[in-house]
Design a protein around this motif. Structure first.
Motif, short mmCIF file in Angstrom:
data_model
loop_
_atom_site.label_atom_id
_atom_site.label_comp_id
_atom_site.label_asym_id
_atom_site.label_seq_id
_atom_site.Cartn_x
_atom_site.Cartn_y
_atom_site.Cartn_z
N GLU A 1 0.74 -1.27 -0.22
CA GLU A 1 0.39 -0.26 0.07
C GLU A 1 0.60 1.41 0.51
OE1 GLU A 1 -3.19 0.32 -0.37
OE2 GLU A 1 -3.09 -1.66 -0.61
N LEU A 2 1.81 1.02 0.61
CA LEU A 2 3.03 2.15 0.94
C LEU A 2 3.66 2.64 -1.08
CD1 LEU A 2 4.24 4.82 3.01
CD2 LEU A 2 6.52 3.28 2.77
N SER A 3 3.47 1.95 -0.89
CA SER A 3 4.35 2.47 -2.79
C SER A 3 3.14 2.72 -3.65
CB SER A 3 4.69 0.82 -3.35
OG SER A 3 3.40 -0.17 -4.08
N LYS A 4 1.82 2.87 -2.96
CA LYS A 4 1.30 3.18 -3.97
C LYS A 4 1.37 5.09 -4.34
CE LYS A 4 -3.06 -0.03 -4.14
NZ LYS A 4 -4.12 -0.26 -3.32
N TYR A 5 2.38 5.04 -2.86
CA TYR A 5 2.15 7.03 -2.94
C TYR A 5 3.40 7.31 -2.92
CZ TYR A 5 -2.07 5.97 0.06
OH TYR A 5 -3.50 5.95 -0.55
N LEU A 6 4.27 6.13 -3.57
CA LEU A 6 5.64 6.32 -3.67
C LEU A 6 6.21 7.03 -5.05
CD1 LEU A 6 7.35 3.15 -2.26
CD2 LEU A 6 7.67 5.62 -1.37
N TYR A 7 6.93 8.03 -5.70
CA TYR A 7 6.85 8.36 -6.66
C TYR A 7 7.93 7.46 -7.51
CZ TYR A 7 8.89 12.30 -9.70
OH TYR A 7 8.74 13.58 -11.40
N GLN A 8 8.30 7.47 -8.76
CA GLN A 8 8.77 6.58 -9.91
C GLN A 8 10.10 6.07 -8.75
OE1 GLN A 8 8.31 7.85 -13.31
NE2 GLN A 8 8.90 9.96 -12.87
N ASN A 9 11.29 7.04 -8.20
CA ASN A 9 12.59 6.97 -7.73
C ASN A 9 12.10 7.34 -6.51
OD1 ASN A 9 13.67 5.98 -10.03
ND2 ASN A 9 13.61 7.43 -11.36
N VAL A 10 12.55 6.97 -5.11
CA VAL A 10 12.39 7.78 -3.94
C VAL A 10 13.91 7.25 -3.12
CG1 VAL A 10 11.21 5.22 -3.29
CG2 VAL A 10 10.95 7.59 -2.41
N ASP A 11 14.34 8.39 -2.72
CA ASP A 11 14.83 8.21 -1.69
C ASP A 11 14.93 7.65 -0.48
OD1 ASP A 11 16.65 9.17 -3.81
OD2 ASP A 11 16.55 11.29 -3.03
N VAL A 12 15.28 6.63 -0.47
CA VAL A 12 15.49 5.63 1.10
C VAL A 12 16.05 6.08 1.79
CG1 VAL A 12 14.09 3.32 1.65
CG2 VAL A 12 13.57 4.66 -0.16
N THR A 13 15.91 6.28 2.95
CA THR A 13 17.40 6.09 4.11
C THR A 13 16.54 5.27 5.86
OG1 THR A 13 18.20 8.60 3.82
CG2 THR A 13 18.69 7.14 5.83
N ILE A 14 17.42 4.24 5.54
CA ILE A 14 16.95 3.99 6.78
C ILE A 14 18.23 3.00 7.60
CG2 ILE A 14 16.35 1.22 7.64
CD1 ILE A 14 14.22 1.21 5.34
N ALA B 1 4.90 17.59 -5.39
CA ALA B 1 3.74 17.71 -6.12
C ALA B 1 4.11 17.26 -7.38
CB ALA B 1 3.62 18.50 -5.63
N THR B 2 2.72 16.39 -8.51
CA THR B 2 3.00 16.47 -9.61
C THR B 2 2.15 17.23 -10.00
OG1 THR B 2 1.80 14.36 -9.67
CG2 THR B 2 4.29 14.14 -9.59
N SER B 3 1.73 17.27 -11.49
CA SER B 3 0.67 17.82 -11.85
C SER B 3 -1.03 17.40 -11.20
CB SER B 3 0.33 17.71 -13.72
OG SER B 3 0.60 16.34 -13.87
N ASN B 4 -1.08 16.04 -10.68
CA ASN B 4 -2.34 15.33 -10.58
C ASN B 4 -2.39 15.37 -9.03
OD1 ASN B 4 -1.15 13.30 -11.33
ND2 ASN B 4 -2.46 12.42 -12.45
N GLN B 5 -1.36 14.74 -8.74
CA GLN B 5 -1.45 14.01 -7.43
C GLN B 5 0.00 14.39 -6.46
OE1 GLN B 5 -1.09 9.83 -7.81
NE2 GLN B 5 0.44 9.47 -9.37
N GLN B 6 -0.17 14.43 -5.44
CA GLN B 6 1.14 14.39 -4.39
C GLN B 6 1.83 13.07 -4.04
OE1 GLN B 6 0.08 16.75 -1.60
NE2 GLN B 6 0.55 19.13 -2.16
N LEU B 7 3.11 12.40 -4.11
CA LEU B 7 4.09 11.47 -4.33
C LEU B 7 4.70 11.48 -2.83
CD1 LEU B 7 3.62 10.23 -7.20
CD2 LEU B 7 1.97 9.49 -5.53
N LEU B 8 5.30 10.37 -1.95
CA LEU B 8 6.89 10.86 -1.74
C LEU B 8 7.77 10.74 -2.46
CD1 LEU B 8 6.07 8.31 1.71
CD2 LEU B 8 6.07 10.26 1.24
N GLN B 9 8.76 11.80 -2.46
CA GLN B 9 9.27 11.55 -2.83
C GLN B 9 10.83 10.63 -2.11
OE1 GLN B 9 11.04 15.79 -4.13
NE2 GLN B 9 12.69 14.84 -5.93
#
Length: 133
Positions: free
Chosen positions: A43-56, A118-126
């Motif tokens: 479900e989280l992946s639905k809100y991710l931008y096509q490329n995302v920076d992840v720090t764990i 923010a993209t043209s039609n939605q907001q995603l995690l970058q």
């Protein structure tokens, strides 16, 4: 008189757009909050931008949306959520939305930072990071 009406119309339009932007930001953050709280990488992946920076825990990587889903699946499996709350949200001086949360898994507590694109039609995690406190 026409000038006053035009100014009033312009101001009300700008305020409406700002309110829409704030509610849109709140909506994506609320949805992400619920998916993290549930420990659902899919479900989280639905809100991710096509490329995302992840720090764990200090390990910074850039992933595709699909790769990031596997990373989060493993993280949630190793550190199942017991609690997750958003403790602050806002926008940078440049207007980029962000949120800060607290993720609890057993005795471990993580500070979560999320940057929204923010993209043209939605907001995603970058960008999203989980840093152990």
């Amino acid at each position: 008189m026409k000038g006053i009406r035009l100014n009033a119309l312009l101001i009300s339009t700008l305020l409406s757009l700002q309110i829409f932007r704030v509610f849109g930001q709140t909506d994506v953050i609320g949805q992400v909050k619920e998916t993290i709280k549930a420990g659902s990488a899919k479900e989280l992946s639905k809100y991710l931008y096509q490329n995302v920076d992840v720090t764990i825990e200090g390990n910074i990587q850039s992933y595709s949306k699909t790769q990031a889903e596997f990373v989060f699946r493993d993280f949630f499996k190793q550190h199942p959520p017991s609690e997750f709350d958003i403790i602050h949200q806002g926008s940078s001086k440049g207007g980029q939305p962000f949120a800060i949360g607290q993720y609890k898994s057993g005795a471990d507590v993580y500070r979560v930072f999320m940057k929204i694109k923010a993209t043209s039609n939605q907001q995603l995690l970058q960008e999203i990071s989980f840093s152990k406190e």
